[in-house]
Enzyme design. Structure first.
Site, PDB file in Angstrom:
ATOM      1  N   ARG B  92       0.833  -1.203   0.000  1.00  0.00           N
ATOM      2  CA  ARG B  92       0.000   0.000   0.000  1.00  0.00           C
ATOM      3  C   ARG B  92       0.876   1.264   0.000  1.00  0.00           C
ATOM      4  O   ARG B  92       0.393   2.345  -0.324  1.00  0.00           O
ATOM      5  CB  ARG B  92      -0.962   0.009   1.199  1.00  0.00           C
ATOM      6  CG  ARG B  92      -2.017  -1.088   1.161  1.00  0.00           C
ATOM      7  CD  ARG B  92      -2.818  -1.042  -0.145  1.00  0.00           C
ATOM      8  NE  ARG B  92      -3.268   0.308  -0.465  1.00  0.00           N
ATOM      9  CZ  ARG B  92      -4.338   0.900   0.046  1.00  0.00           C
ATOM     10  NH1 ARG B  92      -5.095   0.233   0.871  1.00  0.00           N
ATOM     11  NH2 ARG B  92      -4.654   2.128  -0.287  1.00  0.00           N
ATOM     12  N   VAL B 101       8.335 -12.125  -6.750  1.00  0.00           N
ATOM     13  CA  VAL B 101       8.259 -13.389  -7.483  1.00  0.00           C
ATOM     14  C   VAL B 101       6.852 -13.533  -8.046  1.00  0.00           C
ATOM     15  O   VAL B 101       5.878 -13.083  -7.453  1.00  0.00           O
ATOM     16  CB  VAL B 101       8.549 -14.621  -6.591  1.00  0.00           C
ATOM     17  CG1 VAL B 101       9.976 -14.593  -6.091  1.00  0.00           C
ATOM     18  CG2 VAL B 101       7.585 -14.709  -5.437  1.00  0.00           C
ATOM     19  N   ALA B 103       3.751 -15.837  -9.203  1.00  0.00           N
ATOM     20  CA  ALA B 103       3.120 -17.161  -9.090  1.00  0.00           C
ATOM     21  C   ALA B 103       2.483 -17.570 -10.416  1.00  0.00           C
ATOM     22  O   ALA B 103       1.910 -18.646 -10.525  1.00  0.00           O
ATOM     23  CB  ALA B 103       2.084 -17.153  -7.975  1.00  0.00           C
ATOM     24  N   ARG B 104       2.569 -16.699 -11.425  1.00  0.00           N
ATOM     25  CA  ARG B 104       2.182 -17.119 -12.774  1.00  0.00           C
ATOM     26  C   ARG B 104       3.358 -17.856 -13.412  1.00  0.00           C
ATOM     27  O   ARG B 104       3.177 -18.816 -14.137  1.00  0.00           O
ATOM     28  CB  ARG B 104       1.860 -15.912 -13.659  1.00  0.00           C
ATOM     29  CG  ARG B 104       0.669 -15.094 -13.226  1.00  0.00           C
ATOM     30  CD  ARG B 104       0.368 -13.984 -14.235  1.00  0.00           C
ATOM     31  NE  ARG B 104      -0.165 -14.511 -15.476  1.00  0.00           N
ATOM     32  CZ  ARG B 104      -0.198 -13.834 -16.620  1.00  0.00           C
ATOM     33  NH1 ARG B 104       0.292 -12.623 -16.689  1.00  0.00           N
ATOM     34  NH2 ARG B 104      -0.695 -14.388 -17.709  1.00  0.00           N
ATOM     35  N   HIS B 190      13.046   9.240   3.329  1.00  0.00           N
ATOM     36  CA  HIS B 190      11.872   9.996   3.773  1.00  0.00           C
ATOM     37  C   HIS B 190      10.636   9.094   3.809  1.00  0.00           C
ATOM     38  O   HIS B 190       9.905   9.044   4.800  1.00  0.00           O
ATOM     39  CB  HIS B 190      11.628  11.197   2.856  1.00  0.00           C
ATOM     40  CG  HIS B 190      10.270  11.794   3.006  1.00  0.00           C
ATOM     41  ND1 HIS B 190       9.818  12.311   4.194  1.00  0.00           N
ATOM     42  CD2 HIS B 190       9.239  11.929   2.129  1.00  0.00           C
ATOM     43  CE1 HIS B 190       8.581  12.759   4.044  1.00  0.00           C
ATOM     44  NE2 HIS B 190       8.208  12.525   2.810  1.00  0.00           N
ATOM     45  N   ARG B 199       4.167   1.530  10.586  1.00  0.00           N
ATOM     46  CA  ARG B 199       4.238   0.081  10.795  1.00  0.00           C
ATOM     47  C   ARG B 199       4.926  -0.308  12.103  1.00  0.00           C
ATOM     48  O   ARG B 199       4.907  -1.479  12.480  1.00  0.00           O
ATOM     49  CB  ARG B 199       4.914  -0.584   9.598  1.00  0.00           C
ATOM     50  CG  ARG B 199       4.233  -0.308   8.254  1.00  0.00           C
ATOM     51  CD  ARG B 199       2.755  -0.666   8.258  1.00  0.00           C
ATOM     52  NE  ARG B 199       2.120  -0.399   6.960  1.00  0.00           N
ATOM     53  CZ  ARG B 199       0.847  -0.640   6.699  1.00  0.00           C
ATOM     54  NH1 ARG B 199       0.020  -1.117   7.632  1.00  0.00           N
ATOM     55  NH2 ARG B 199       0.342  -0.364   5.509  1.00  0.00           N
TER      56      ARG B 199
END
Lengths: 283, 283, 283, 283
Positions: B92, B101, B103-104, B190, B199
């Site tokens: 976000r 990575v 996953a396809r 920054h 967080r």
């Protein structure tokens, strides 16, 4: 639901608001409203529609907890006329979309910001960055004329170069940064608040503050609840450092502070949060 | 001048720091240092090089006055391994550069975040958004096993679909968001501080906080002066609202606050600024 | 693995490269290399390290399929000295980090871009936007002097206003956009290629092209493989419209085109892709 | 002038357009129109209002010369319901504003993307990244059931964990990426075209292409002229490399190409530009 509009905003749509001697701010369009902020937030929070009072409470909650993404959902388009040196400060805000007149493509008109004597400020001795306080009247008078004459001469030189066939993109070399330019400016509400916080501040140069004030007046009409939360938490608030909080913690009594906060009319949840900022997790 | 490096940072370059049960944070590279912040700021401020003490003072000044652009001049590249639900919160933050990575393209390995019983948290009754407090031991035991078994079953289904020839991009449909993924993450200082502010906060989910702590430790080694200013003003500070400032203004005496601030060892200029936040322009 | 450096780049680090009459471009620092692009891409593609030849093939593949995120992993910091009107074009690129000298804080030095007579261009009659072709020698001579004199006068006025005590932030009003400014500019490789594509183009103003050329030379030293792919696909390539492709489809024979492509030395996979662009999915 | 609206767009405002088995795209609001693009561009180009035909010509000119800023002046707000693995691809586009439902705050409903047998694709043997071609019917039948059962089991485990009191933020660990999520998505037209170019491409996963198609249909209603220019130049066009242009230059005759271009109905200025792409500056 369709488009959300605010009557107070509709009435000033497309009306230039004069700023400085020849500039303006014009609200070209906007998308969203206080209600859109709430809608967007409730995608995240899973609830239905509520009363105006509950909307105001949610918007204040989002603002004070820095849940900024719902504010990005409201968008504004302005048409601005401002001196180049103001535009230079303005364009440092990189999240906006901008279309400016091109001095490569067009001959620039003879319009300069010419501060009247009482708009001229002296160099601050305390703060290298700002102008502060008036000049002696006769000095201001002379300086204002000096600027006006310099602008007139510069424009004559510009015209002479164009007449000699010099490309517009080069002839403009001699135009001073006091020349007016025009631009479309599209910005979302979250980043607009950031712009206003910085550009309404007393450290900002007087000239861009004049534009920020005009824009603040418009924003307040479009999203009155969000603007009130902005005033309460960002514009009128202050970031206290860890050391300042420690000094306050030593100085004041939690119970006395609680009463002072209640005397200001704060709700219990706001009082609790305010106490936690200084005294940490309570109870 | 060449590249600026910090010995404390060089020593951990490329070393994975374990996070959660199978994740890690690895500093791949960095550009700049405290000194670069000062260099960049002084393009704006026109002065030469100074002592470490003056550098620290300038960096603290830049931080507390929100002159953020010099902090953008320091850049970090990390290699991260984290569960998908953590990566979803992480991404976000839109200012970073990311390579994850696919996953396809690749078959995902059988690695899930499986919280041990004592890492499981109960739903908070006060705050809908957070987990809070331990579960009863036998419940935690059962829940941890339930999760592990669900992960095992999901991975078996994934393998079965692949064996039947189902495209990887569709077979992954059944993989839960507790699966580990990996990504390169490049971010400037920054915006990294902004990430850490959000967080490291106690409202953030425990799992992403664990990554934020590992990153904070690395950042502190690369730019110790900037990190100290971040701790003082952003991480350890608090944004007080206009109403809270008004309550304080009614409650405390400026002279007593001045003394409390000085007792904390603040320099006169910082004391003056702190007083202005609550009492406004003084003299 | 540690920091990745390129000897060709190390040798020019910190060396100002002159541009225009008084400007320069200086590489302050960089992070990453061709190898980092490959590392980052392979987080997505799950493979190990390869030969230079395979690295070149992967980088070319990423470039022509517009997998842009690995190019964001390389970062550059420049110190630039350029006229304000060039900086104004430059700063329209919003993804960079910038620190510019402040004309509020510092007295600007007396340095202007003064085009020599043979650097002056006539206004194009075909394209309103550009200067094109030389002026008659005597006109160019006069125009060059006119510009120099206007700059001298403007700077004298600036000094006079400062001496009268007018704040720097206002006195600068009379400084023309040909004045030199300085700034730190930090940008990632993907967005740098975008800058170069636009600013190396012949539509770009001669003066900013001079800076773009200096930067291109530096970038080529830091990431030779990526720069080669940029030249092949973006700089030297062209976007053909649906209608242009239809005209080509009617005009040329696929087999003849295949041979012409092979004669250019393209590998089979590139030949197949080239044919698909014009003739669509072929079997 | 006020708000600019397009009747074709007004009629679908707020109407969910179904995508996949349980998803949708809903146009919540938009700001601007083809006319706004022209208005914004003409701030740069200094002219007045024109006919629809002239507007179309200007918009096509802006698109093919990559003057992208006027397209940023149109903004869209969508409400999207899509599986998490689609949202993960979607959110890599970093210029949009997003509000997503929070699985920390809310219990997620039991809604998964369950591809019907004929929607399942086999792993491509040529291209590691894509699914391609149908599976054998009985395999597809089994695989579809396998997925549905895995989703049912996963949701039961999720419910069991919630009932045991495990925090929502942790219980969601077991939910697979095929679960539906919802989000508000606000994006400007320039970046929306970039999204569509990438996500309508046949390399994009079928599931996100389905969303891109629904969005393309909406965008076409809001800005028909801009969408036509997007189709002509970006969506239906192709970027030819320097080597491919060289092969064409050797192969075709300029005069024959001119005639082929004219046969397609291109105007003289477009024909001239098309010739220049392959043969360089002519005359």
């Amino acid at each position: 639901m369709a488009h959300l509009t605010t009557p107070e905003a509709e009435s000033i749509l497309d009306t230039p608001i004069p700023v400085l001697d020849k500039g303006f701010v014009r609200l070209v369009d906007y998308m969203g409203s206080d209600q859109r902020i709430v809608q967007a937030a409730r995608v995240s929070y899973g609830a239905g529609t509520k009363t105006v009072r509950e909307d105001a409470a949610l918007i204040d909650y989002l603002m004070r907890h820095r849940h900024t993404s719902p504010f990005e959902m409201v968008e504004f388009t302005f048409h601005i006329k401002a001196p180049i040196f103001v535009a230079r400060q303005w364009f440092r805000h990189r999240t906006a979309s901008i279309n400016e007149v091109s001095a490569r493509y067009s001959v620039m008109p003879d319009e300069f910001y010419t501060p009247a004597p009482d708009a001229l400020r002296a160099q601050s001795s305390k703060n290298k960055q700002v102008g502060e306080g008036p000049l002696p009247p006769e000095v201001a008078q002379t300086a204002s004329q000096t600027i006006a004459q310099a602008q007139e001469r510069a424009y004559q030189t510009y015209q002479a170069l164009l007449e000699q066939g010099v490309a517009r993109e080069l002839a403009r070399e001699v135009l001073p940064v006091g020349l007016y330019t025009e631009f479309y400016w599209k910005q979302d509400l979250h980043n607009l608040f950031h712009f206003l916080k910085l550009r309404l501040d007393w450290h900002a140069q007087h000239e861009i503050r004049a534009y920020a004030k005009a824009i603040a007046g418009i924003v307040q009409r479009v999203v009155p609840l969000a603007y009130a939360a902005f005033e309460e938490h960002l514009l009128g608030g202050a970031l206290l450092s860890r050391t300042e909080l420690a000094a306050l913690r030593n100085l004041i009594d939690p119970e006395a502070y609680r009463q002072a906060l209640e005397a200001q009319g704060l709700k219990p949840s706001r009082v609790r949060e305010a106490l936690e900022k200084i005294f940490g997790e309570t109870e």
